[in-house]
Structures are given as C-alpha cells and as structure tokens.
Design an enzyme around this catalytic site. Sequence first.
Site, PDB file in Angstrom:
ATOM      1  N   ARG A  36     -37.865  -6.228  29.289  1.00  0.00           N
ATOM      2  CA  ARG A  36     -37.877  -7.677  29.507  1.00  0.00           C
ATOM      3  C   ARG A  36     -37.767  -8.033  30.989  1.00  0.00           C
ATOM      4  O   ARG A  36     -38.274  -9.069  31.418  1.00  0.00           O
ATOM      5  CB  ARG A  36     -36.737  -8.335  28.715  1.00  0.00           C
ATOM      6  CG  ARG A  36     -37.088  -8.509  27.252  1.00  0.00           C
ATOM      7  CD  ARG A  36     -35.965  -9.155  26.489  1.00  0.00           C
ATOM      8  NE  ARG A  36     -36.433  -9.668  25.197  1.00  0.00           N
ATOM      9  CZ  ARG A  36     -35.633 -10.147  24.270  1.00  0.00           C
ATOM     10  NH1 ARG A  36     -34.318 -10.184  24.460  1.00  0.00           N
ATOM     11  NH2 ARG A  36     -36.125 -10.606  23.139  1.00  0.00           N
ATOM     12  N   LYS A 199     -34.662  -6.647   5.142  1.00  0.00           N
ATOM     13  CA  LYS A 199     -34.472  -7.718   4.176  1.00  0.00           C
ATOM     14  C   LYS A 199     -35.693  -8.575   3.904  1.00  0.00           C
ATOM     15  O   LYS A 199     -36.370  -9.023   4.816  1.00  0.00           O
ATOM     16  CB  LYS A 199     -33.349  -8.645   4.669  1.00  0.00           C
ATOM     17  CG  LYS A 199     -31.965  -8.019   4.526  1.00  0.00           C
ATOM     18  CD  LYS A 199     -31.003  -8.677   5.465  1.00  0.00           C
ATOM     19  CE  LYS A 199     -30.010  -9.572   4.799  1.00  0.00           C
ATOM     20  NZ  LYS A 199     -29.324 -10.385   5.814  1.00  0.00           N
ATOM     21  N   GLY A 355     -37.984  -6.842  17.940  1.00  0.00           N
ATOM     22  CA  GLY A 355     -37.273  -5.829  18.709  1.00  0.00           C
ATOM     23  C   GLY A 355     -37.415  -4.424  18.138  1.00  0.00           C
ATOM     24  O   GLY A 355     -37.681  -3.468  18.874  1.00  0.00           O
ATOM     25  N   GLY A 378     -37.141 -12.738  17.397  1.00  0.00           N
ATOM     26  CA  GLY A 378     -37.110 -13.952  16.589  1.00  0.00           C
ATOM     27  C   GLY A 378     -38.185 -14.954  16.981  1.00  0.00           C
ATOM     28  O   GLY A 378     -38.755 -15.633  16.122  1.00  0.00           O
TER      29      GLY A 378
HETATM   30  C1  3PG Z   1     -33.403 -12.126  21.418  1.00  0.00           C
HETATM   31  O1  3PG Z   1     -33.018 -11.084  21.922  1.00  0.00           O
HETATM   32  O2  3PG Z   1     -33.793 -12.204  20.246  1.00  0.00           O
HETATM   33  C2  3PG Z   1     -33.479 -13.345  22.290  1.00  0.00           C
HETATM   34  O3  3PG Z   1     -33.010 -13.059  23.554  1.00  0.00           O
HETATM   35  C3  3PG Z   1     -32.749 -14.504  21.658  1.00  0.00           C
HETATM   36  O4  3PG Z   1     -31.409 -14.212  21.516  1.00  0.00           O
HETATM   37  P1  3PG Z   1     -30.552 -14.980  20.400  1.00  0.00           P
HETATM   38  O5  3PG Z   1     -31.082 -14.485  19.078  1.00  0.00           O
HETATM   39  O6  3PG Z   1     -29.134 -14.600  20.651  1.00  0.00           O
HETATM   40  O7  3PG Z   1     -30.811 -16.439  20.587  1.00  0.00           O
END
Ligand code: 3PG
Length: 397
Positions: A36, A199, A355, A378
């Site tokens: 990142r 899930k 991720g 997300g």
């Molecule tokens: C992530 O790693 O998914 C993003 O940086 C967002 O982080 P968060 O889910 O804690 O908002």
Amino acid sequence: MSTFQSYSFKGKRAIVRVDFNVPMDKTTGLVADDKRIRAALPTLQHILHQGGSIVLLSHFGRPKNGPEQIFSLAQIQHRLSEVLGSEVLFADDCISEEAFRLSSALQPGQVLLLENVRFYKEETAGDLAFAEKLSKHGDCYVNDAFGAAHRAHASTTQLAGFFQNDKMAGLLMNAEIENAKKVLKGAERPFTAIVGGAKVSDKVLIVENLLQIADHIIIGGGMAYTFFKAKGGQIGASLCELERLETCKEILERAEKMGVQIHLPKDAVIADRFAADATTQVVPSEQIPDGWMGLDIGPKASEEFRSVLLSSKTILWNGPMGVFEMTAFEQGTKNMAHAVAEATKNGAFSLIGGGDSAAAVQQFNLSTDVSYVSTGGGALLEYFEGKILPGVAALEA
Ligand code: 3PG
Ligand code: MG
C-alpha cells in the site's frame, strides 16, 4: 472539478489521504507488507516533482480510545522514507499546534506524515469540525486511499468539501476505479468470478450482484460448505452458517434461472482437526464424515476450476479457496493463482481483490502475472456489491 494530471502543485501544500493501514510483523515490529505504501508512490512523486509539498493523512488499525502505541503511524515512518527515498517528517498528533507548525513550515519537496487520524473519534464519526481543522494543513486535497473509500469518515469524505475547486483523486485511486470498472461495467465475456473465504454472510451481496453480470461463479473456501449443506450434503464439522441455508438455495435457484453457472468444489481436502499437522484425506465435498472438516478444495475441483478460468476473458478473484496460510491446505488456492496467471498470459484480464486473495497471489509469487492486484479489501468488495463508495462520491460532488 480538478484532475490530478492537470492540477499545478507547484508551491502548494497537498493534503494527501492515503491508506497506509499495512500489516505489521508482530515479532520484528516492522512493516510486513509495504504494497500500500509503494502503491501511493506515483502520486507522491508527481506532486514532489512539480515542486509541491505533502501532508499525509492516514488511519492505522482500529483504535477505540485515543492514542495507543500499537496503532501509531510512527511505526511506518522509516519504511515510508525508504520507499520514497527521502526524509519524512512526523507529527505525533494530526491536529495539534505542533502538527500545524510543521505543516505550515513545509518547503517544496518535503513530506510530513501526520499521526493516525483515528486517534480522534471524530474521524470515524465523520465530524465536520474535525474535517475543517484537518483542512488547514494544506491548499488542496488529494484522495489516494482507495482501501478506505468505503468509509464515510471525516478525512475520506467531509474533508473534500473544504476544497471545492482543489479536490481530486490521486493516481492510485484512479487506477483502482478504472480497473474495477473494466470488470464491473465492461467485462469481456466469458466473465468468471471466483468467490471464496470463510463466510457466506460476508459474500452474499457480492454474489447476488455478480449474478447480474458474470457467466460463471466459482465458489470455494469455507463458504462452500454452507452451499453443500443447503443441497442436502454431509459436511461433517466443516464451517456452516445454518441461518444462511435459505440464502444459498435462493442463490443457486436464481443462478439457474439467469443462466449463470455456479461451480462448487467437487472434492475437498478434509482434516480431523484445524491444525497444520492434522491427518488429511480427499473426499467428495458432500460426503464429509462426522468430526472431519473441509479446509481446502480437492484436485478434481482445482482441475474443473482451471478449465473454466482458461476459457474466460475476464476474471475477478475475491477470497481464498482454503486455509492457504497452512502448507497442508494451500494447494487449492495455489492452483487457482496459477490458473489465473495462465489465463492472464493467454489474454484474459484478471483483477485480484480483498486482502486475503492479494496475500495469496503474493505468497505464490504471482503478483506480476495477473492484470491488477487491488489495494482494497472491503472497498473493492463494496464496489462489486454495487454500492457507491463515499470516498469517491465526495470527490465528484
Ligand atoms: C482495510 O484495511 O480494509 C482498510 O484500510 C479499511 O480499514 P477499516 O476496515 O478498519 O476501515
Ligand atoms: Mg478491513
């Protein structure tokens, strides 16, 4: 609206919202994966080369009650400066007097990293007064934090409002959106989506949305067993969300009506317990004995999925096929990564997101053999659920 490419950063202080929420190695305390950080580099270099200076804003983890050392961005200052190839200044609070003293003294070519914006609860609350304070750090606002674009937080949305004529998406944000759009809106067919992970409940919305656009949906990972259960199979001690059985049935029925082929893994690598050194065997996925659990897809499934992928022109991959963090259960995910790479070599466009899938592709050294690996988890998921990302919308408003 300004565009990043046409904007003149000369002599300007740019507030750049990045997503430096990177994984840390717990034993060494060092950045475990700097993807990142490296991904933001083109944006940062562009501003610096034009003679601008940069104030970096990011969140890091999910602190609940103000400052905590384990959530301090000071831990990434060193790696950031290595990646950037120049010194990075640090302010140990994002809105303190000292922070403003440092940002107002920035000279062209300098970079200041502000401490974790989530040390203020106003950040996640999307507080306007907090955003206004942050806005005093610079002359323009660049949002390059695609990974956090699904969060309607002060630094990702409200802050943009203070720069009506000087707000823009950075190069990473633009690249992410462009690649995601290519799949969501203009996929060449056949389009195959691979959905995995533990899930069903995390993936219902994306699967439902994919039913409208995909030709094939491959389902693997722990979530597949709830589907087998819904079909009347024996799944032993495998992961199962009983409250999602109906959802699975509906998805299978809708897919059939809509002409979308859903591929479930025919066989499974099962284990007698959840451990790297468990006893394992391969069985049909709907015939798992009591006490045993499916932890990876089997060889027949890998072979079938591979042939679907090799006949695809567009591939989206979100979620692993098994517990790839353990060598005994990595093969299915590894086979998929290789099949996606092979399809890409043959001309398919492949987008890897989330991720875990990104980590898997990296673990098997195939990051450069796929078309694009997203920095979003997300955020990418929500994009493919068909949602508007507030971080993106705020730039366009
Ligand atoms: C992530 O790693 O998914 C993003 O940086 C967002 O982080 P968060 O889910 O804690 O908002
Ligand atoms: Mg997350």
